[in-house]
Write an enzyme that holds these catalytic residues in place. Structure first.
Site, PDB file in Angstrom:
ATOM      1  N   MET A   1     -44.593  -2.679  50.993  1.00 36.47           N
ATOM      2  CA  MET A   1     -43.501  -2.599  49.917  1.00 36.47           C
ATOM      3  C   MET A   1     -44.055  -2.470  48.490  1.00 36.47           C
ATOM      4  SD  MET A   1     -41.046  -5.777  51.262  1.00 36.47           S
ATOM      5  CE  MET A   1     -42.549  -6.651  51.593  1.00 36.47           C
TER       6      MET A   1
ATOM      7  N   GLN B   1     -31.814  -3.059  48.738  1.00 37.32           N
ATOM      8  CA  GLN B   1     -31.979  -3.296  47.316  1.00 37.32           C
ATOM      9  C   GLN B   1     -30.783  -2.592  46.604  1.00 37.32           C
ATOM     10  OE1 GLN B   1     -35.971  -2.123  46.128  1.00 37.32           O
ATOM     11  NE2 GLN B   1     -36.848  -3.945  46.464  1.00 37.32           N
TER      12      GLN B   1
ATOM     13  N   THR C   1     -45.374  -8.142  47.072  1.00 35.20           N
ATOM     14  CA  THR C   1     -44.506  -7.438  46.176  1.00 35.20           C
ATOM     15  C   THR C   1     -43.876  -8.662  45.355  1.00 35.20           C
ATOM     16  OG1 THR C   1     -42.168  -6.336  45.952  1.00 35.20           O
ATOM     17  CG2 THR C   1     -42.596  -7.630  48.125  1.00 35.20           C
ATOM     18  N   ASN C   2     -43.476  -8.325  44.086  1.00 33.82           N
ATOM     19  CA  ASN C   2     -42.815  -9.101  43.189  1.00 33.82           C
ATOM     20  C   ASN C   2     -41.041  -9.159  43.414  1.00 33.82           C
ATOM     21  OD1 ASN C   2     -44.554  -9.889  40.513  1.00 33.82           O
ATOM     22  ND2 ASN C   2     -45.355  -8.152  41.496  1.00 33.82           N
ATOM     23  N   THR C   3     -40.631  -7.929  43.526  1.00 33.48           N
ATOM     24  CA  THR C   3     -39.222  -8.101  43.704  1.00 33.48           C
ATOM     25  C   THR C   3     -38.637  -8.605  44.738  1.00 33.48           C
ATOM     26  OG1 THR C   3     -38.902  -5.826  42.425  1.00 33.48           O
ATOM     27  CG2 THR C   3     -37.015  -6.406  43.826  1.00 33.48           C
TER      28      THR C   3
ATOM     29  N   CYS D   1     -44.927  -5.620  38.839  1.00 38.13           N
ATOM     30  CA  CYS D   1     -44.576  -5.059  40.117  1.00 38.13           C
ATOM     31  C   CYS D   1     -46.063  -4.539  40.656  1.00 38.13           C
ATOM     32  CB  CYS D   1     -43.768  -3.694  39.690  1.00 38.13           C
ATOM     33  SG  CYS D   1     -43.710  -2.531  41.314  1.00 38.13           S
ATOM     34  N   THR D   2     -46.253  -4.758  41.985  1.00 37.65           N
ATOM     35  CA  THR D   2     -47.623  -4.613  42.292  1.00 37.65           C
ATOM     36  C   THR D   2     -48.157  -3.267  42.490  1.00 37.65           C
ATOM     37  OG1 THR D   2     -46.510  -4.356  44.635  1.00 37.65           O
ATOM     38  CG2 THR D   2     -47.277  -6.736  43.887  1.00 37.65           C
ATOM     39  N   GLU D   3     -47.113  -2.131  42.127  1.00 37.53           N
ATOM     40  CA  GLU D   3     -47.971  -0.871  41.692  1.00 37.53           C
ATOM     41  C   GLU D   3     -48.458  -0.610  40.357  1.00 37.53           C
ATOM     42  OE1 GLU D   3     -45.745  -0.940  45.499  1.00 37.53           O
ATOM     43  OE2 GLU D   3     -44.938  -1.433  43.598  1.00 37.53           O
TER      44      GLU D   3
END
Length: 231
Positions: free
Chosen positions: A10, A52, A83-85, A196-198
């Protein structure tokens, strides 16, 4: 060494970063040919993103809770959600396992406090920036959170889903993010969370003149330290 369980995918772009960072940290700590003991359960991000968009968080929670239970059964000593979300459904995951869940907002708050940051800007998906599940954890740690204004929220969110999650990195998007960060700084932020991990694919400390807190790096390093007994 403890075995780390990763719930990934994710997106897979950031999950591979977790794998690299954890192994680098473990080798730095133990030397020689040491690498991390990792179990990975990688989900289909399209399915999660549909949840989501449809506000079907209970369904998303069930998917990730199942992933967590599989990791525990396979022998993980503790679990990270990469993932953060999707920490929005952390309670559902935690209720499905008996091993610890290392919450990304908690380890980020720990790093912020160590840096004496009391007011911080937050970038991430629109869910992370605007909903309470993430910001509340930071505020409970005594850290004031500032988020982008108005249409900047949608622009930050669009870059994540339409570009970064697909491995696309654009200079124009970096410039936009840096404008948003400058605005957060003008509103009193002492640092900025790449929540956000990206986002670390796009923005690094070298691009910003105040402290940057990349949650992917923070989360991965904490996991490695726990696995090796360094933390």
């Amino acid at each position: 060494m403890k075995t780390i369980g990763l719930i990934g995918g994710m997106s897979w772009e950031s999950t591979q970063t977790y794998y690299r960072l954890i192994n680098e940290r473990v080798n730095e700590s133990l030397g020689g040919l040491h690498s991390a003991k990792i179990l990975l359960c990688s989900v289909d991000f399209a399915e999660i993103e549909e949840c989501q968009a449809a506000n079907a968080w209970e369904r998303a929670g069930a998917i990730l809770a199942d992933a967590g239970a599989r990791l525990e059964k396979a022998g993980a000593d503790f679990i990270l959600v990469c993932t953060n979300t999707m920490h929005k459904v952390a309670p559902a995951i935690a209720s499905a396992i008996t091993i610890p869940l290392l919450h990304i907002a908690d380890v980020t708050a720990e790093r912020l406090r160590a840096a004496n940051i009391s007011k911080v800007g937050l970038l991430g998906t629109k869910y992370t920036m605007t909903q309470e599940f993430y910001r509340d954890r930071l505020e409970q740690a005594g850290i004031e959170v500032v988020i982008p204004a108005g249409g900047d929220i949608e622009q930050v969110n669009a870059v994540i889903f339409k570009e970064l999650c697909q491995g696309v990195v654009r200079d124009a998007s970096r410039r936009k993010y840096l404008e948003v960060i400058d605005d957060l700084k003008s509103r009193g932020a002492q640092g900025v969370i790449l929540g956000c991990t990206e986002i670390g694919m796009l923005v690094e400390q070298k691009h910003v003149d105040m402290p940057v807190f990349d949650t992917t790096i923070i989360h991965a390093q904490k996991a490695a330290d726990l696995a090796t007994g360094r933390a």
